[in-house]
Design an enzyme around this catalytic site. Structure first.
Site, PDB file in Angstrom:
ATOM      1  N   ARG A  68       0.924  -1.497  22.188  1.00  0.00           N
ATOM      2  CA  ARG A  68       1.922  -2.177  23.013  1.00  0.00           C
ATOM      3  C   ARG A  68       3.211  -1.367  23.072  1.00  0.00           C
ATOM      4  O   ARG A  68       3.943  -1.434  24.061  1.00  0.00           O
ATOM      5  CB  ARG A  68       2.179  -3.583  22.452  1.00  0.00           C
ATOM      6  CG  ARG A  68       1.022  -4.545  22.721  1.00  0.00           C
ATOM      7  CD  ARG A  68       1.163  -5.856  21.982  1.00  0.00           C
ATOM      8  NE  ARG A  68       0.926  -5.692  20.544  1.00  0.00           N
ATOM      9  CZ  ARG A  68       0.807  -6.706  19.693  1.00  0.00           C
ATOM     10  NH1 ARG A  68       0.921  -7.942  20.144  1.00  0.00           N
ATOM     11  NH2 ARG A  68       0.588  -6.482  18.411  1.00  0.00           N
ATOM     12  N   GLY A  97      -4.056  -1.118  18.555  1.00  0.00           N
ATOM     13  CA  GLY A  97      -3.051  -1.266  17.512  1.00  0.00           C
ATOM     14  C   GLY A  97      -2.670   0.084  16.939  1.00  0.00           C
ATOM     15  O   GLY A  97      -3.464   1.039  16.985  1.00  0.00           O
ATOM     16  N   LYS A 136       0.804  -1.216   0.000  1.00  0.00           N
ATOM     17  CA  LYS A 136       0.000   0.000   0.000  1.00  0.00           C
ATOM     18  C   LYS A 136       0.840   1.271   0.000  1.00  0.00           C
ATOM     19  O   LYS A 136       0.457   2.278  -0.587  1.00  0.00           O
ATOM     20  CB  LYS A 136      -0.979  -0.014   1.175  1.00  0.00           C
ATOM     21  CG  LYS A 136      -2.023  -1.116   1.066  1.00  0.00           C
ATOM     22  CD  LYS A 136      -2.976  -1.106   2.241  1.00  0.00           C
ATOM     23  CE  LYS A 136      -3.983  -2.251   2.135  1.00  0.00           C
ATOM     24  NZ  LYS A 136      -4.940  -2.265   3.257  1.00  0.00           N
ATOM     25  N   GLY A 169     -14.459  -8.280  10.404  1.00  0.00           N
ATOM     26  CA  GLY A 169     -14.327  -7.290   9.340  1.00  0.00           C
ATOM     27  C   GLY A 169     -14.774  -7.741   7.972  1.00  0.00           C
ATOM     28  O   GLY A 169     -14.425  -7.097   6.970  1.00  0.00           O
ATOM     29  N   PRO A 176       3.710   2.428  22.842  1.00  0.00           N
ATOM     30  CA  PRO A 176       3.051   3.728  22.683  1.00  0.00           C
ATOM     31  C   PRO A 176       3.769   4.688  21.746  1.00  0.00           C
ATOM     32  O   PRO A 176       3.125   5.490  21.061  1.00  0.00           O
ATOM     33  CB  PRO A 176       3.011   4.267  24.119  1.00  0.00           C
ATOM     34  CG  PRO A 176       2.940   3.028  24.971  1.00  0.00           C
ATOM     35  CD  PRO A 176       3.820   2.031  24.263  1.00  0.00           C
TER      36      PRO A 176
END
Length: 282
Positions: free
Chosen positions: A155, A130, A71, A241, A157
């Site tokens: 996890r 996430g 992407k 999703g 920051p």
């Protein structure tokens, strides 16, 4: 770009790995329902071979769906980019037209549509679990749904610094917390962008479930995800999703057809129905 072309055109989904992709199934179902003589295949392409593969496309190849890890490379390759691509730095759809490559991020619109279908046409606050690329699309989608406050649970920051900056651009107050130190305030919606199979410690997951409202987990393979199991154990609701997968694909097909990812397809509700049925193997 005008109306959908009548000639036989070719489209593909690229990524690595790609064998698991459900995109061919749902795209082909949509083309058949629309009566378009288009093909849609899959090709394993990694980051190192992307540019060469792109340059080797023949004239019949008019569009690509891009998944991991392409992407960002697709963003760089695009001649033009839509608003959501510019905001996220990611392109999941390329359309070849008039000697140019037009880039779109339809993940954002797919999230907006499917989250809305689960009862959140508007919300003031939410939580994202996430801090990777998918979290960026989730934050833009939440902004489009009206969110003014979003807590990002990461996890690491420090990895969420880009989301804080993006929040400032979008007018969203983004705070960051480690999994075991979320704010005491509850939110109506939690969007998990963790990769499939990723798990948090049981205690951390339980705290999130107690304060997280509906869990919208972008994962659809290997369902229920570890986080969804924590939600279910707490008596809270969790959804996967798959709906987003369909909705982002609908927007890809719009872009393939006319260059406009926002204008609905002919008889779009019926097209979405056959795509969902194809997804379920009906």
């Amino acid at each position: 770009m005008g109306d959908a072309p009548a000639e036989r055109l070719a489209f593909e989904v690229w990524g690595d790995p790609i064998e698991h992709s459900l995109s061919p199934r749902i795209h082909r179902a949509a083309y058949a329902r629309l009566g378009w003589d288009w093909s849609y295949g899959r090709r394993r392409v990694d980051g190192g071979s992307f540019t060469a593969e792109l340059g080797d496309l023949d004239d019949r190849a008019r569009g690509l769906s891009l998944t991991f890890p392409l992407k960002t490379a697709a963003f760089a390759a695009a001649t033009t980019r839509d608003r959501t691509a510019e905001l996220t730095g990611a392109v999941n759809t390329l359309v070849r037209s008039d000697g140019a490559l037009h880039g779109y991020n339809t993940d954002v619109g797919g999230l907006v549509a499917d989250i809305g279908a689960h009862g959140f046409a508007h919300l003031d606050s939410a939580r994202i679990v996430g801090a990777g690329a998918t979290a960026t699309s989730a934050l833009v989608a939440l902004g489009d749904l009206g969110a003014e406050r979003v807590e990002v649970v990461a996890r690491r920051p420090a990895a969420a610094a880009g989301l804080v900056d993006l929040g400032e651009r979008l007018g969203i107050a983004v705070t960051v917390a480690a999994p075991g130190a979320v704010a005491s305030a509850s939110v109506p919606l939690t969007v998990s962008t963790l990769p499939g199979g990723a798990a948090l410690p049981d205690r951390d997951a339980a705290i999130l479930a107690e304060r997280g409202g509906l869990l919208y987990d972008v994962v659809y393979g290997g369902w229920p995800s570890p986080l969804a199991l924590a939600w279910q154990a707490s008596g809270a609701s969790a959804v996967n999703g798959l709906g987003m997968l369909v909705q982002q694909a609908v927007r890809q097909i719009r872009a393939f057809a006319t260059g406009d990812a926002d204008t609905p397809l002919p008889d779009e509700d019926a097209v979405v129905d056959v795509m969902r049925s194809a997804l379920m193997g009906d």
